[in-house]
Scaffold this motif. Structure first.
Motif, PDB file in Angstrom:
ATOM      1  N   ALA A  86       0.827  -1.236   0.096  1.00 16.07           N
ATOM      2  CA  ALA A  86      -0.112   0.062  -0.168  1.00 16.07           C
ATOM      3  C   ALA A  86       0.940   1.186  -0.069  1.00 16.07           C
ATOM      4  CB  ALA A  86      -0.807  -0.093   1.234  1.00 16.07           C
ATOM      5  N   SER A  87       2.131   1.097   0.550  1.00 19.58           N
ATOM      6  CA  SER A  87       2.963   2.045   0.811  1.00 19.58           C
ATOM      7  C   SER A  87       3.485   2.987  -0.484  1.00 19.58           C
ATOM      8  CB  SER A  87       3.874   2.066   1.767  1.00 19.58           C
ATOM      9  OG  SER A  87       4.963   1.185   1.174  1.00 19.58           O
ATOM     10  N   LEU A  88       3.679   1.916  -1.574  1.00 20.11           N
ATOM     11  CA  LEU A  88       4.373   2.162  -2.645  1.00 20.11           C
ATOM     12  C   LEU A  88       3.946   3.419  -3.692  1.00 20.11           C
ATOM     13  CD1 LEU A  88       4.686  -1.272  -4.194  1.00 20.11           C
ATOM     14  CD2 LEU A  88       6.442  -0.021  -3.006  1.00 20.11           C
ATOM     15  N   PRO A  89       2.644   3.772  -3.511  1.00 24.02           N
ATOM     16  CA  PRO A  89       2.324   5.070  -4.441  1.00 24.02           C
ATOM     17  C   PRO A  89       2.949   6.200  -3.827  1.00 24.02           C
ATOM     18  CG  PRO A  89       0.352   3.572  -4.510  1.00 24.02           C
ATOM     19  CD  PRO A  89       1.524   2.858  -3.547  1.00 24.02           C
ATOM     20  N   ALA A  90       2.773   6.327  -2.524  1.00 23.50           N
ATOM     21  CA  ALA A  90       3.466   7.338  -1.566  1.00 23.50           C
ATOM     22  C   ALA A  90       5.128   7.404  -1.752  1.00 23.50           C
ATOM     23  CB  ALA A  90       3.043   7.194  -0.101  1.00 23.50           C
ATOM     24  N   PHE A  91       5.497   6.317  -1.746  1.00 23.13           N
ATOM     25  CA  PHE A  91       6.973   6.445  -1.835  1.00 23.13           C
ATOM     26  C   PHE A  91       7.466   6.576  -3.040  1.00 23.13           C
ATOM     27  CE2 PHE A  91      10.837   3.727  -2.739  1.00 23.13           C
ATOM     28  CZ  PHE A  91      11.699   4.459  -1.799  1.00 23.13           C
ATOM     29  N   LEU A  92       6.793   6.076  -4.146  1.00 18.34           N
ATOM     30  CA  LEU A  92       7.257   6.199  -5.515  1.00 18.34           C
ATOM     31  C   LEU A  92       7.147   7.636  -6.152  1.00 18.34           C
ATOM     32  CD1 LEU A  92       6.235   3.059  -7.305  1.00 18.34           C
ATOM     33  CD2 LEU A  92       8.651   3.660  -6.471  1.00 18.34           C
TER      34      LEU A  92
ATOM     35  N   GLU B 143      10.226  12.331  -7.276  1.00 18.79           N
ATOM     36  CA  GLU B 143      10.556  13.842  -7.069  1.00 18.79           C
ATOM     37  C   GLU B 143      12.049  14.034  -6.653  1.00 18.79           C
ATOM     38  OE1 GLU B 143      10.785  17.787  -5.699  1.00 18.79           O
ATOM     39  OE2 GLU B 143       9.753  16.918  -7.481  1.00 18.79           O
ATOM     40  N   ASP B 144      12.549  13.093  -5.935  1.00 21.73           N
ATOM     41  CA  ASP B 144      14.000  13.284  -5.617  1.00 21.73           C
ATOM     42  C   ASP B 144      14.875  13.183  -6.741  1.00 21.73           C
ATOM     43  OD1 ASP B 144      13.359  13.344  -3.006  1.00 21.73           O
ATOM     44  OD2 ASP B 144      13.170  11.240  -2.491  1.00 21.73           O
ATOM     45  N   PHE B 145      14.434  12.291  -7.588  1.00 22.68           N
ATOM     46  CA  PHE B 145      15.206  12.296  -8.641  1.00 22.68           C
ATOM     47  C   PHE B 145      15.271  13.394  -9.779  1.00 22.68           C
ATOM     48  CE2 PHE B 145      15.736   7.794  -7.560  1.00 22.68           C
ATOM     49  CZ  PHE B 145      17.221   7.586  -7.266  1.00 22.68           C
TER      50      PHE B 145
ATOM     51  N   VAL C 215       7.907  16.683  -9.397  1.00 22.20           N
ATOM     52  CA  VAL C 215       6.561  16.053  -8.939  1.00 22.20           C
ATOM     53  C   VAL C 215       5.821  17.111  -8.235  1.00 22.20           C
ATOM     54  CG1 VAL C 215       5.412  14.174  -7.965  1.00 22.20           C
ATOM     55  CG2 VAL C 215       7.580  13.739  -9.408  1.00 22.20           C
ATOM     56  N   SER C 216       4.828  17.400  -8.320  1.00 20.68           N
ATOM     57  CA  SER C 216       4.434  18.506  -7.590  1.00 20.68           C
ATOM     58  C   SER C 216       3.721  18.033  -6.304  1.00 20.68           C
ATOM     59  CB  SER C 216       3.058  19.273  -8.364  1.00 20.68           C
ATOM     60  OG  SER C 216       1.800  18.266  -8.483  1.00 20.68           O
ATOM     61  N   VAL C 217       3.413  19.087  -5.453  1.00 24.27           N
ATOM     62  CA  VAL C 217       2.985  18.767  -4.051  1.00 24.27           C
ATOM     63  C   VAL C 217       1.658  17.931  -4.154  1.00 24.27           C
ATOM     64  CG1 VAL C 217       2.373  19.467  -1.700  1.00 24.27           C
ATOM     65  CG2 VAL C 217       4.185  20.368  -2.893  1.00 24.27           C
ATOM     66  N   ARG C 218       0.905  18.531  -5.189  1.00 21.67           N
ATOM     67  CA  ARG C 218      -0.539  18.139  -5.239  1.00 21.67           C
ATOM     68  C   ARG C 218      -0.421  16.761  -5.864  1.00 21.67           C
ATOM     69  NH1 ARG C 218      -4.777  21.329  -8.965  1.00 21.67           N
ATOM     70  NH2 ARG C 218      -4.129  22.665  -7.026  1.00 21.67           N
ATOM     71  N   VAL C 219       0.449  16.373  -6.450  1.00 26.43           N
ATOM     72  CA  VAL C 219       0.336  14.937  -7.275  1.00 26.43           C
ATOM     73  C   VAL C 219       1.025  14.040  -6.021  1.00 26.43           C
ATOM     74  CG1 VAL C 219       1.715  13.357  -8.582  1.00 26.43           C
ATOM     75  CG2 VAL C 219       0.846  15.610  -9.463  1.00 26.43           C
ATOM     76  N   ARG C 220       1.976  14.457  -5.196  1.00 25.30           N
ATOM     77  CA  ARG C 220       2.550  13.748  -4.245  1.00 25.30           C
ATOM     78  C   ARG C 220       1.376  13.348  -3.058  1.00 25.30           C
ATOM     79  NH1 ARG C 220       7.416  17.112  -2.224  1.00 25.30           N
ATOM     80  NH2 ARG C 220       6.666  18.217  -4.221  1.00 25.30           N
ATOM     81  N   LEU C 221       0.651  14.313  -2.752  1.00 23.70           N
ATOM     82  CA  LEU C 221      -0.402  14.329  -2.021  1.00 23.70           C
ATOM     83  C   LEU C 221      -1.621  13.307  -2.051  1.00 23.70           C
ATOM     84  CD1 LEU C 221      -1.082  17.834  -0.707  1.00 23.70           C
ATOM     85  CD2 LEU C 221      -0.375  15.858   0.771  1.00 23.70           C
TER      86      LEU C 221
ATOM     87  N   ALA D  21      -0.883  10.824  -4.636  1.00 23.91           N
ATOM     88  CA  ALA D  21      -0.692   9.376  -4.590  1.00 23.91           C
ATOM     89  C   ALA D  21      -0.438   9.073  -2.980  1.00 23.91           C
ATOM     90  CB  ALA D  21       1.136   9.232  -4.712  1.00 23.91           C
ATOM     91  N   THR D  22      -0.263   9.663  -2.098  1.00 20.23           N
ATOM     92  CA  THR D  22      -0.284   9.298  -0.632  1.00 20.23           C
ATOM     93  C   THR D  22      -1.743   9.068  -0.290  1.00 20.23           C
ATOM     94  OG1 THR D  22       1.443  10.760  -0.074  1.00 20.23           O
ATOM     95  CG2 THR D  22       0.252   9.677   1.753  1.00 20.23           C
ATOM     96  N   ALA D  23      -2.856   9.603  -0.733  1.00 14.83           N
ATOM     97  CA  ALA D  23      -4.235   9.357  -0.426  1.00 14.83           C
ATOM     98  C   ALA D  23      -4.430   8.173  -1.252  1.00 14.83           C
ATOM     99  CB  ALA D  23      -5.079  10.527  -1.096  1.00 14.83           C
ATOM    100  N   LEU D  24      -3.914   7.773  -2.353  1.00 17.70           N
ATOM    101  CA  LEU D  24      -3.977   6.584  -3.097  1.00 17.70           C
ATOM    102  C   LEU D  24      -3.821   5.372  -2.344  1.00 17.70           C
ATOM    103  CD1 LEU D  24      -4.813   4.786  -5.320  1.00 17.70           C
ATOM    104  CD2 LEU D  24      -2.574   5.297  -6.348  1.00 17.70           C
ATOM    105  N   SER D  25      -2.376   5.524  -1.559  1.00 18.12           N
ATOM    106  CA  SER D  25      -1.710   4.639  -0.575  1.00 18.12           C
ATOM    107  C   SER D  25      -2.823   4.300   0.523  1.00 18.12           C
ATOM    108  CB  SER D  25      -0.605   5.107  -0.113  1.00 18.12           C
ATOM    109  OG  SER D  25       0.582   4.970  -1.185  1.00 18.12           O
ATOM    110  N   ALA D  26      -3.447   5.584   1.097  1.00 16.05           N
ATOM    111  CA  ALA D  26      -4.335   5.198   2.200  1.00 16.05           C
ATOM    112  C   ALA D  26      -5.365   4.528   1.689  1.00 16.05           C
ATOM    113  CB  ALA D  26      -5.025   6.612   2.630  1.00 16.05           C
ATOM    114  N   LEU D  27      -6.088   4.628   0.423  1.00 19.92           N
ATOM    115  CA  LEU D  27      -7.283   3.916   0.223  1.00 19.92           C
ATOM    116  C   LEU D  27      -6.931   2.470  -0.212  1.00 19.92           C
ATOM    117  CD1 LEU D  27      -8.563   6.392  -2.608  1.00 19.92           C
ATOM    118  CD2 LEU D  27      -9.437   5.863  -0.129  1.00 19.92           C
ATOM    119  N   VAL D  28      -5.506   2.081  -0.914  1.00 18.56           N
ATOM    120  CA  VAL D  28      -5.296   0.710  -0.993  1.00 18.56           C
ATOM    121  C   VAL D  28      -4.962   0.002   0.456  1.00 18.56           C
ATOM    122  CG1 VAL D  28      -3.174  -0.642  -1.600  1.00 18.56           C
ATOM    123  CG2 VAL D  28      -3.920   1.453  -2.862  1.00 18.56           C
ATOM    124  N   ALA D  29      -4.452   0.942   1.548  1.00 20.62           N
ATOM    125  CA  ALA D  29      -4.314   0.283   2.852  1.00 20.62           C
ATOM    126  C   ALA D  29      -5.770   0.003   3.388  1.00 20.62           C
ATOM    127  CB  ALA D  29      -3.462   1.277   3.858  1.00 20.62           C
ATOM    128  N   SER D  30      -6.789   0.811   3.185  1.00 21.05           N
ATOM    129  CA  SER D  30      -8.003   0.695   3.373  1.00 21.05           C
ATOM    130  C   SER D  30      -8.581  -0.703   2.865  1.00 21.05           C
ATOM    131  CB  SER D  30      -9.044   1.813   3.144  1.00 21.05           C
ATOM    132  OG  SER D  30     -10.426   1.651   3.462  1.00 21.05           O
TER     133      SER D  30
END
Length: 384
Positions: free
Chosen positions: A92-98, A103-105, A109-115, A117-126
């Motif tokens: 579940a953590s992969l979208p947030a991490f990737l 962005e590191d490389f 990657v905008s803040v909105r896209v990162r947010l 992606a993290t929301a998607l990780s939360a939905l996957v964990a759900s």
């Protein structure tokens, strides 16, 4: 699990994270063109040399090896399900991490896209773990959480916001990583008291992996977490908080909030300050976070500049803020079984934050000391 087993689990994660951290630092001449933080003039930057910002890979490696080790150590015991759940949370953590790692490389990657992606990780964990908030001990809100779409939305916002909060406080050597260790320890302590082995094990793994990274990050700043590491750790601890609430009816949401209060208060106050005081975008970077003011107002005044150890002032911030956070988290764990006491500990932390922030911004300082605050204070007189 016994104390020895907890230590073994954390040790494996620590060792794996440390080895990968060393490999990253030792091989930076080959990947530095992509992995280095070359923007030394950014408004939030205080380091003076380019450093690899892909420490998240080391933390992820520590967590992965910790989870694998857990599965092998306890595959014949009564806890194989916990190993499976740990792997599912990793997935579940992969979208947030990737999103953070890209962005590191690329730095694109905008803040909105990162947010998102993290929301998607939360939905996957759900979906994979049932990690959906159904109760927050807030009158009226709990009734709305009975509706699954609302519960999913709130869960995604909470996890994405918590992850972004860790990224926001990731400004000085050891600050965000030590905060993660403290919060994970607090959540794990509550989990142990409730007999929740999954959340306790998640805490031990992330503590070990984070400490392994910190060997290279603190105090000298040889390696940075980067967005990948910050979002991954923020997601992991946020999910620990969600799972603790979902799996244990005796734990109240205010206690969990109290344990995680520092980064949450920082991000909420930053949104308020930027939107209603500075009249800029809530996502705009600046040098007015609490940790930056501590650095410019306190560290510059009391810590001498060292040519031999140029990291000395940077590292000093982690000697000021995390100890206070640790005291607040300890108090939250000890007295948080009562909703009333948990609310009081949250309010106390809010008042402490506001009082310290106000003192740092409006205090009487010499002209030289005042000059250390970035120009955006000067152009916003309401901040004084």
């Amino acid at each position: 699990m016994s104390e020895i087993q907890f230590f073994q689990l954390a040790s494996v994660a620590f060792a794996a994270s440390l080895v990968v951290s060393l490999l990253i630092v030792m091989s930076q001449k080959w990947h530095g063109g992509l992995s280095h933080d070359h923007d030394l003039n950014g408004v939030q930057k205080v380091h003076t040399t380019a450093v690899p910002r892909i420490g998240g890979l080391a933390v992820l490696a520590g967590v992965v090896l910790g989870c694998i080790s857990f599965g092998r150590m306890y595959q014949a015991s009564r806890t194989p399900l916990i190993g499976t759940e740990m792997v599912l949370l990793l997935i579940a953590s992969l979208p947030a991490f990737l999103a953070g790692l890209i962005e590191d490389f690329t730095k694109r990657v905008s803040v909105r896209v990162r947010l998102l992606a993290t929301a998607l990780s939360a939905l996957v964990a759900s979906a994979l773990l049932g990690a959906t908030l159904r109760e927050l001990d807030i009158w009226g809100v709990d009734a709305l959480l009975a509706f699954t779409p609302v519960a999913l939305l709130v869960t995604a916002i909470v996890v994405a916001g918590g992850s972004n909060a860790i990224n926001i406080i990731d400004g000085f050597n050891g600050l965000s990583s030590s905060t993660i260790v403290i919060m994970a320890a607090g959540l794990a302590a509550v989990a142990v008291r409730c007999g929740d082995h999954l959340v306790a094990d998640l805490g031990m793994v992330v503590i070990g992996a984070t400490l392994g990274f910190m060997v290279l990050n603190y105090p000298r700043g040889k390696l940075f977490l980067g967005d990948g590491g910050a979002y991954f750790l923020g997601f992991w601890v946020s999910e620990m908080a969600v799972l603790l609430l979902v799996r244990n009816a005796s734990v109240n949401a205010w206690q969990v909030l109290s344990i995680c209060a520092y980064p949450v208060i920082e991000v909420l106050f930053s949104i308020y300050r930027r939107r209603f005081i500075q009249n800029v975008s809530p996502g705009a970077p600046d040098a007015l976070h609490l940790h930056t003011l501590v650095y410019r107002r306190m560290v510059f005044k009391y810590v001498d500049k060292s040519s031999r150890n140029p990291w000395k002032r940077n590292a000093a911030v982690a000697c000021i803020i995390p100890p206070v956070v640790a005291v607040c988290v300890a108090a939250s764990v000890l007295v948080g079984t009562s909703i009333a006491m948990s609310i009081l500990t949250v309010l106390a932390q809010v008042l402490i934050y506001i009082a310290v922030y106000g003192r740092l911004v409006r205090g009487r300082w010499t002209t030289a000391e005042a000059g250390r605050i970035d120009a955006d204070v000067s152009v916003n007189p309401r901040l004084r």
